[in-house]
Design a protein around this motif. Structure first.
Motif, PDB file in Angstrom:
ATOM      1  N   ARG A  43       2.072   2.393  -1.386  1.00 28.00           N
ATOM      2  CA  ARG A  43       0.854   1.945  -2.047  1.00 28.00           C
ATOM      3  C   ARG A  43      -0.388   2.286  -1.220  1.00 28.00           C
ATOM      4  O   ARG A  43      -1.429   2.696  -1.744  1.00 28.00           O
ATOM      5  N   LEU A  44      -0.272   2.130   0.096  1.00 32.27           N
ATOM      6  CA  LEU A  44      -1.381   2.484   0.978  1.00 32.27           C
ATOM      7  C   LEU A  44      -1.635   3.989   0.954  1.00 32.27           C
ATOM      8  O   LEU A  44      -2.790   4.436   0.968  1.00 32.27           O
ATOM      9  N   ASN A  45      -0.561   4.775   0.927  1.00 35.43           N
ATOM     10  CA  ASN A  45      -0.717   6.229   0.842  1.00 35.43           C
ATOM     11  C   ASN A  45      -1.433   6.636  -0.438  1.00 35.43           C
ATOM     12  O   ASN A  45      -2.286   7.536  -0.443  1.00 35.43           O
ATOM     13  N   GLU A  46      -1.101   5.948  -1.523  1.00 34.60           N
ATOM     14  CA  GLU A  46      -1.765   6.227  -2.792  1.00 34.60           C
ATOM     15  C   GLU A  46      -3.234   5.829  -2.741  1.00 34.60           C
ATOM     16  O   GLU A  46      -4.099   6.528  -3.273  1.00 34.60           O
ATOM     17  N   TYR A  47      -3.533   4.703  -2.058  1.00 36.28           N
ATOM     18  CA  TYR A  47      -4.922   4.241  -1.959  1.00 36.28           C
ATOM     19  C   TYR A  47      -5.767   5.207  -1.140  1.00 36.28           C
ATOM     20  O   TYR A  47      -6.916   5.510  -1.502  1.00 36.28           O
ATOM     21  N   TRP A  48      -5.219   5.721  -0.041  1.00 39.09           N
ATOM     22  CA  TRP A  48      -5.960   6.624   0.834  1.00 39.09           C
ATOM     23  C   TRP A  48      -5.828   8.087   0.411  1.00 39.09           C
ATOM     24  O   TRP A  48      -6.435   8.962   1.035  1.00 39.09           O
ATOM     25  N   GLY A  49      -5.065   8.366  -0.631  1.00 39.31           N
ATOM     26  CA  GLY A  49      -4.953   9.736  -1.122  1.00 39.31           C
ATOM     27  C   GLY A  49      -4.082  10.628  -0.267  1.00 39.31           C
ATOM     28  O   GLY A  49      -4.220  11.860  -0.321  1.00 39.31           O
ATOM     29  N   VAL A  50      -3.180  10.024   0.506  1.00 40.19           N
ATOM     30  CA  VAL A  50      -2.298  10.813   1.363  1.00 40.19           C
ATOM     31  C   VAL A  50      -1.265  11.521   0.489  1.00 40.19           C
ATOM     32  O   VAL A  50      -0.634  10.913  -0.375  1.00 40.19           O
ATOM     33  N   GLY A  51      -1.087  12.808   0.720  1.00 39.51           N
ATOM     34  CA  GLY A  51      -0.112  13.585  -0.037  1.00 39.51           C
ATOM     35  C   GLY A  51      -0.675  14.287  -1.246  1.00 39.51           C
ATOM     36  O   GLY A  51      -0.009  15.157  -1.826  1.00 39.51           O
ATOM     37  N   VAL A  52      -1.904  13.954  -1.677  1.00 43.86           N
ATOM     38  CA  VAL A  52      -2.520  14.629  -2.810  1.00 43.86           C
ATOM     39  C   VAL A  52      -3.114  15.949  -2.317  1.00 43.86           C
ATOM     40  O   VAL A  52      -3.804  15.982  -1.290  1.00 43.86           O
ATOM     41  N   PRO A  53      -2.873  17.067  -2.994  1.00 41.88           N
ATOM     42  CA  PRO A  53      -3.426  18.359  -2.559  1.00 41.88           C
ATOM     43  C   PRO A  53      -4.945  18.298  -2.429  1.00 41.88           C
ATOM     44  O   PRO A  53      -5.627  17.714  -3.289  1.00 41.88           O
ATOM     45  N   PRO A  54      -5.514  18.874  -1.366  1.00 35.23           N
ATOM     46  CA  PRO A  54      -6.971  18.804  -1.157  1.00 35.23           C
ATOM     47  C   PRO A  54      -7.774  19.372  -2.318  1.00 35.23           C
ATOM     48  O   PRO A  54      -8.807  18.800  -2.698  1.00 35.23           O
ATOM     49  N   LEU A  55      -7.321  20.491  -2.891  1.00 33.65           N
ATOM     50  CA  LEU A  55      -8.065  21.098  -3.989  1.00 33.65           C
ATOM     51  C   LEU A  55      -8.135  20.164  -5.192  1.00 33.65           C
ATOM     52  O   LEU A  55      -9.177  20.043  -5.845  1.00 33.65           O
ATOM     53  N   LYS A  56      -7.038  19.503  -5.459  1.00 34.45           N
ATOM     54  CA  LYS A  56      -7.008  18.559  -6.583  1.00 34.45           C
ATOM     55  C   LYS A  56      -7.946  17.399  -6.344  1.00 34.45           C
ATOM     56  O   LYS A  56      -8.687  16.969  -7.240  1.00 34.45           O
ATOM     57  N   ARG A  57      -7.952  16.892  -5.109  1.00 31.15           N
ATOM     58  CA  ARG A  57      -8.864  15.788  -4.787  1.00 31.15           C
ATOM     59  C   ARG A  57     -10.322  16.217  -4.911  1.00 31.15           C
ATOM     60  O   ARG A  57     -11.167  15.460  -5.392  1.00 31.15           O
ATOM     61  N   PHE A  58     -10.627  17.446  -4.453  1.00 25.96           N
ATOM     62  CA  PHE A  58     -12.007  17.913  -4.519  1.00 25.96           C
ATOM     63  C   PHE A  58     -12.457  18.104  -5.965  1.00 25.96           C
ATOM     64  O   PHE A  58     -13.608  17.786  -6.311  1.00 25.96           O
ATOM     65  N   ILE A  59     -11.585  18.607  -6.816  1.00 27.96           N
ATOM     66  CA  ILE A  59     -11.941  18.790  -8.225  1.00 27.96           C
ATOM     67  C   ILE A  59     -12.206  17.450  -8.886  1.00 27.96           C
ATOM     68  O   ILE A  59     -13.190  17.281  -9.626  1.00 27.96           O
ATOM     69  N   PHE A  60     -11.327  16.467  -8.628  1.00 30.51           N
ATOM     70  CA  PHE A  60     -11.540  15.135  -9.191  1.00 30.51           C
ATOM     71  C   PHE A  60     -12.858  14.540  -8.703  1.00 30.51           C
ATOM     72  O   PHE A  60     -13.619  13.943  -9.473  1.00 30.51           O
ATOM     73  N   TRP A  61     -13.131  14.696  -7.400  1.00 34.99           N
ATOM     74  CA  TRP A  61     -14.367  14.145  -6.837  1.00 34.99           C
ATOM     75  C   TRP A  61     -15.584  14.848  -7.437  1.00 34.99           C
ATOM     76  O   TRP A  61     -16.590  14.202  -7.758  1.00 34.99           O
ATOM     77  N   GLY A  62     -15.520  16.178  -7.600  1.00 39.11           N
ATOM     78  CA  GLY A  62     -16.635  16.917  -8.168  1.00 39.11           C
ATOM     79  C   GLY A  62     -16.925  16.516  -9.605  1.00 39.11           C
ATOM     80  O   GLY A  62     -18.088  16.383 -10.000  1.00 39.11           O
ATOM     81  N   LYS A  63     -15.874  16.298 -10.401  1.00 44.96           N
ATOM     82  CA  LYS A  63     -16.081  15.866 -11.783  1.00 44.96           C
ATOM     83  C   LYS A  63     -16.749  14.501 -11.840  1.00 44.96           C
ATOM     84  O   LYS A  63     -17.661  14.267 -12.653  1.00 44.96           O
TER      85      LYS A  63
END
Length: 316
Positions: A43-63
């Motif tokens: 649950r903590l990993n999910e909260y901090w975004g650990v394991g999510v691909p960086p490109l995917k995180r950046f696209i979500f953040w940009g949107k």
């Protein structure tokens, strides 16, 4: 500006993603992680975004950013926009004071040194400029803190407001007193660039043919400086002054740490060390936008300062 902000955001995100720091170990601790169950850790990993691909995180953040949502700060548990609004409000007192003081002080010192090259005043001011230009901001902050807060007890040691006072009861005088030492540190270290450039330009003006002709007509040095000197050196000085916004923001990171000043610079350090990517990205975008706005303001002021630019625009 939009392209530049996009590239700055991408660069900051890539640097954060390349960091070897584990946000869980940094914020929770290895001992606490060892006592948690696997489900809690996931649950903590999910909260901090650990394991999510960086490109995917950046696209979500940009949107989300395009929609006006900077996300939720992982450390403060508040919207990033709200955290930045509070921290930036604290920093603006200090940054505004230091920006104005450094510009005025650097401009006046440059004029005084450039009026007569090689004079005693020129040597003293040039030596002072070189010393302050090579002086680390955090070291000067510690020196000012020791002198004016510890020894003389004239100014507060830190924070942006008096300790133990509610925000509604804080006066303008109290805020300004707490911003004096941080602003003085940034002003003394930040005025050197404008002073050196202004000195060189003023020296060129005073050694020019039209100043020699003005002296032959009997004009005094003060009149020559007002009529010929300031008009020729004001435009580059304004350019440097607005370009120094980025330097002041960069210097405030160390200065705020020394004075425990709860501003935007300290929030950036906290977000970087704590792995708070949404807050760090939000601060990066806001500061980059402020720097771009400063450059745009400098370009706009050219029209007001130099009438020749106004005439040129009308002709085109």
């Amino acid at each position: 500006m939009v392209v530049l902000l996009g590239l700055v955001s991408l660069g900051a995100f890539l640097l954060v993603s390349a960091s070897p720091m584990d946000p869980l170990q940094t914020n929770i601790g290895q001992a606490a992680l060892g006592s948690m169950s696997q489900e809690q850790i996931e649950r903590l990993n999910e909260y901090w975004g650990v394991g999510v691909p960086p490109l995917k995180r950046f696209i979500f953040w940009g949107k989300d950013l395009i929609r006006g949502d900077m996300g939720i700060s992982l450390l403060y548990r508040q919207p990033v926009s709200q955290v930045i609004r509070v921290k930036l409000g604290n920093s603006l007192w200090m940054l505004g004071m230091s920006w104005v003081i450094s510009g005025v002080l650097g401009f006046l010192l440059g004029i005084a040194a450039g009026i007569k090259k090689g004079s005693v005043w020129d040597r003293i001011i040039s030596a002072w400029i070189l010393v302050t230009a090579s002086m680390p901001a955090f070291w000067l902050a510690l020196v000012l803190l020791m002198i004016f807060s510890v020894w003389l007890k004239l100014l507060p040691m830190g924070l942006s407001v008096p300790a133990g006072v509610e925000a509604s009861d804080v006066t303008l005088k109290g805020r300004m007193l707490h911003a004096v030492l941080p602003a003085a540190t940034l002003s003394l270290t930040g005025c050197s660039t404008i002073a050196m450039h202004t000195r060189e330009k003023m020296t060129e003006v005073m050694e020019s043919d039209y100043v020699l002709f003005a002296r032959a007509r009997g004009e005094t040095t003060g009149r020559i400086v007002r009529r010929h000197g300031i008009r020729n050196i004001l435009l580059p000085a304004v350019t440097l002054q607005f370009a120094s916004v980025s330097e002041i923001f960069g210097g405030s990171v160390l200065v705020e740490q020394v004075f425990s000043y709860p501003g935007l610079g300290q929030a950036a350090v906290t977000a970087g060390l704590g792995g708070d990517v949404p807050l760090l990205m939000g601060i990066t975008v806001i500061t980059a936008a402020i720097v771009c706005a400063g450059n745009l303001a400098a370009d706009s002021l050219y029209v007001l300062i130099d009438p020749r630019i106004r005439r040129g625009r009308r002709e085109t």
